[in-house]
Design a protein around this motif. Structure first.
Motif, PDB file in Angstrom:
ATOM      1  N   ARG A  81       0.827  -1.206   0.000  1.00 27.08           N
ATOM      2  CA  ARG A  81       0.000   0.000   0.000  1.00 27.08           C
ATOM      3  C   ARG A  81       0.864   1.260   0.000  1.00 27.08           C
ATOM      4  O   ARG A  81       1.897   1.316   0.674  1.00 27.08           O
TER       5      ARG A  81
ATOM      6  N   GLY B 186      -7.577   2.776   0.396  1.00 21.15           N
ATOM      7  CA  GLY B 186      -7.376   1.815   1.468  1.00 21.15           C
ATOM      8  C   GLY B 186      -8.376   1.956   2.596  1.00 21.15           C
ATOM      9  O   GLY B 186      -8.507   1.062   3.425  1.00 21.15           O
TER      10      GLY B 186
ATOM     11  N   ASP C 130      -7.537 -13.245  -1.159  1.00 20.19           N
ATOM     12  CA  ASP C 130      -8.417 -12.658  -2.158  1.00 20.19           C
ATOM     13  C   ASP C 130      -8.305 -13.335  -3.511  1.00 20.19           C
ATOM     14  O   ASP C 130      -9.078 -13.033  -4.427  1.00 20.19           O
TER      15      ASP C 130
ATOM     16  N   SER D  45     -11.341  -2.172  -0.744  1.00 18.36           N
ATOM     17  CA  SER D  45     -10.429  -3.260  -0.397  1.00 18.36           C
ATOM     18  C   SER D  45     -10.137  -4.084  -1.633  1.00 18.36           C
ATOM     19  O   SER D  45     -10.773  -3.905  -2.680  1.00 18.36           O
ATOM     20  N   SER D  46      -9.172  -4.968  -1.507  1.00 13.99           N
ATOM     21  CA  SER D  46      -8.831  -5.878  -2.597  1.00 13.99           C
ATOM     22  C   SER D  46      -9.414  -7.250  -2.288  1.00 13.99           C
ATOM     23  O   SER D  46      -9.010  -7.906  -1.324  1.00 13.99           O
ATOM     24  N   THR D  47     -10.373  -7.684  -3.092  1.00  9.49           N
ATOM     25  CA  THR D  47     -11.068  -8.949  -2.852  1.00  9.49           C
ATOM     26  C   THR D  47     -11.167  -9.736  -4.154  1.00  9.49           C
ATOM     27  O   THR D  47     -10.753  -9.263  -5.221  1.00  9.49           O
TER      28      THR D  47
END
Length: 508
Positions: A125, A191, A237, A195-197
């Motif tokens: 990030r 952030g 993820d 989110s990263s999914t």
């Protein structure tokens, strides 16, 4: 006077393009430069010294040693060696690497017109309002320059970071080899608000399909290439054995009318060997000295760092993402473009729904004959898993020959791999009677390449062997993951639980 001026020049060279300590816990900065580079740059400044003479002007590794006492007048610069001891060994590393090598061989066999090879991962990030100065480069040595810097790297507020998801297309060259070069796509997300999914990765794939820079590597005759291979880092993820990855894979498979979809990951601790990691160093270089604005449209925080204006906060995040997108989009890696976009926070209702429970029901409706017979002696195991197969490090979704279920084949994959799925990796060795199967703990055992492995099928005593049969870390779980009724293997306990519904009277 010469020595003083010489040492000042060394400090100046060492300071350029330097990065802060990665943990921000010391007063060291790290420029990526070798001793040879330093010697050459000094020659350009008019200091004609040999490599060893230059080294004696640097801090020694051990000042009390005989060699260290030769370093008399030195600059506050130290030459250190980098190491890869942070790459942890894992008992599955050869097994998972063999799987990825099989996929590379498959990609080279069918060529660039039929195969789209993609490597994806989430980069660390990027903070907003702080110097994003960490650099990475595959150098054997670099200089470490001691300097006093003000301690101002305080977090602006909780969650004030951007999430970069990097997608690296790997071009298949004229030698039918999967290369590390190709166009790069980066999606940036807030952030704090996003989110990263598995859903966001699924959505990003559609953005790749629309991107002009990916058209040549991803499309053929206006359609997505029939064989898609994706390598991931195995995070929650995108892990190929998880249910949402399966659900997302099935949706991509159907939407783009693919012949095959493979999603593979390396074993834990070995994600640094993913092909996308080659793109991370140039991206990190662009962050050196870059401070993304956190209050471009005005401060959305109070004195305690709490959000007082949510709408203004979203606008400031967007501005920071657009600034970073502009920086990375100007980058060219190996003569291939980089495309970077900021994705605004989306309502989860607008993202694709990846529900494995619903997937199972749809899959059973397509294969109606699966519920007609559950006798393990007569059950067609090939038919039951004809379209989807999951294992610890690999997801395979392959088109079947039923025209009512899948569209016509666009490649001759089924003729080359008549057994449908990739063969399970097996270690082999040379014994008294020739080549034979080796035990997992046998140091002489070696995993073979794809076509060598296919030739060894006749040496196997059993057919329909689970792909994870020789995965060292799950030997104790093989029986628990195998259905006692139809003897099908499943990659997790959750998958096993979903599969048991197939044998319930409600679905007979």
């Amino acid at each position: 006077y010469f020595d003083c001026q010489f040492l000042e020049v060394i400090i100046e060279i060492a300071s350029r393009g330097a990065a802060a300590d990665p943990t921000r816990s010391s007063n060291l900065i790290t420029p990526c430069i070798t001793l040879d580079d330093l010697t050459e740059r000094l020659k350009l400044r008019g200091f004609l010294l040999s490599r060893s003479a230059t080294y004696l002007r640097l801090l020694s590794r051990r000042s009390h040693s005989t060699e260290g006492k030769r370093h008399v007048q030195t600059a506050p610069v130290k030459l250190i060696s980098s190491s890869n001891d942070e790459h942890k060994k894992h008992e599955d590393q050869y097994f998972s690497t063999n799987t990825i090598n099989h996929l590379k061989t498959l990609a080279g066999t069918f060529g660039s017109d039929a195969v789209f090879f993609l490597s994806q991962d989430d980069k660390a990030r990027v903070p907003i309002g702080l110097p994003a100065a960490r650099k990475q480069a595959p150098l054997l040595m670099h200089l470490e320059y001691k300097i006093s810097i003000p301690d101002h790297d305080f977090v602006v507020a909780l969650g004030h970071k951007l999430i970069p998801s990097v997608y690296a297309a790997c071009v298949i060259n004229e030698k039918q080899e999967v290369t590390y070069s190709g166009p790069t796509y980066i999606s940036l997300r807030s952030g704090k608000h996003d989110s990263s999914t598995a859903e966001t990765h699924h959505y990003d794939f559609s953005l790749l399909f629309k991107s002009q820079e990916f058209e040549q590597v991803m499309k053929h005759n206006g359609k997505c290439k029939p064989i898609v291979i994706i390598t991931v880092d195995g995070g929650p993820d995108e892990n190929p054995r998880y249910s949402k990855t399966l659900a997302g894979g099935v949706q991509l498979f159907k939407k783009y009318e693919l012949d095959c979809l493979f999603v593979a990951s390396n074993c834990p601790g070995r994600s640094a060997f993913n092909m996308v990691e080659r793109r991370m160093a140039p991206l990190s270089n662009q962050l050196a000295g870059l401070i993304l604005p956190h209050a471009y449209y005005g401060s959305h925080l109070d004195d305690n760092g709490n959000t007082i204006d949510a709408e203004l906060e979203i606008q400031n995040f967007k501005r920071a993402g657009e600034c970073l997108s502009k920086v990375w989009s100007e980058l060219v890696i190996d003569s291939h473009p980089v495309v970077c976009e900021y994705i605004e926070p989306m309502n989860r209702k607008n993202l694709p729904v990846l529900n494995a429970n619903e997937l199972d029901l749809q899959w059973l409706k397509v294969h109606k004959n699966l519920s007609s017979s559950l006798n393990p002696n007569t059950l067609d195991l090939n038919c039951l898993q004809v379209c989807g197969g999951q294992s610890q490090y690999l997801l395979q979704i392959i088109k079947c020959n039923d025209s009512k279920c899948c569209s016509n084949w666009r490649t001759n994959y089924s003729k080359v791999f008549f057994q449908h799925f990739l063969p399970p990796p097996f270690p082999f060795k040379v014994g008294q009677n020739g080549i034979c199967i080796a035990e997992l703990n046998d140091k002489d055992g070696r995993f073979l390449d794809l076509y060598q492995r296919l030739q060894m099928d006749n040496l196997l005593s059993k057919k329909n062997i689970a792909y994870d049969h020789n995965c060292p870390s799950i030997q104790a779980e093989l029986q628990k993951r195998t259905c006692p009724i139809c003897f099908l293997y499943h990659p997790s306990a959750a998958a096993m639980k979903r599969h048991k519904r197939l044998h319930s009277s409600n679905y007979l």
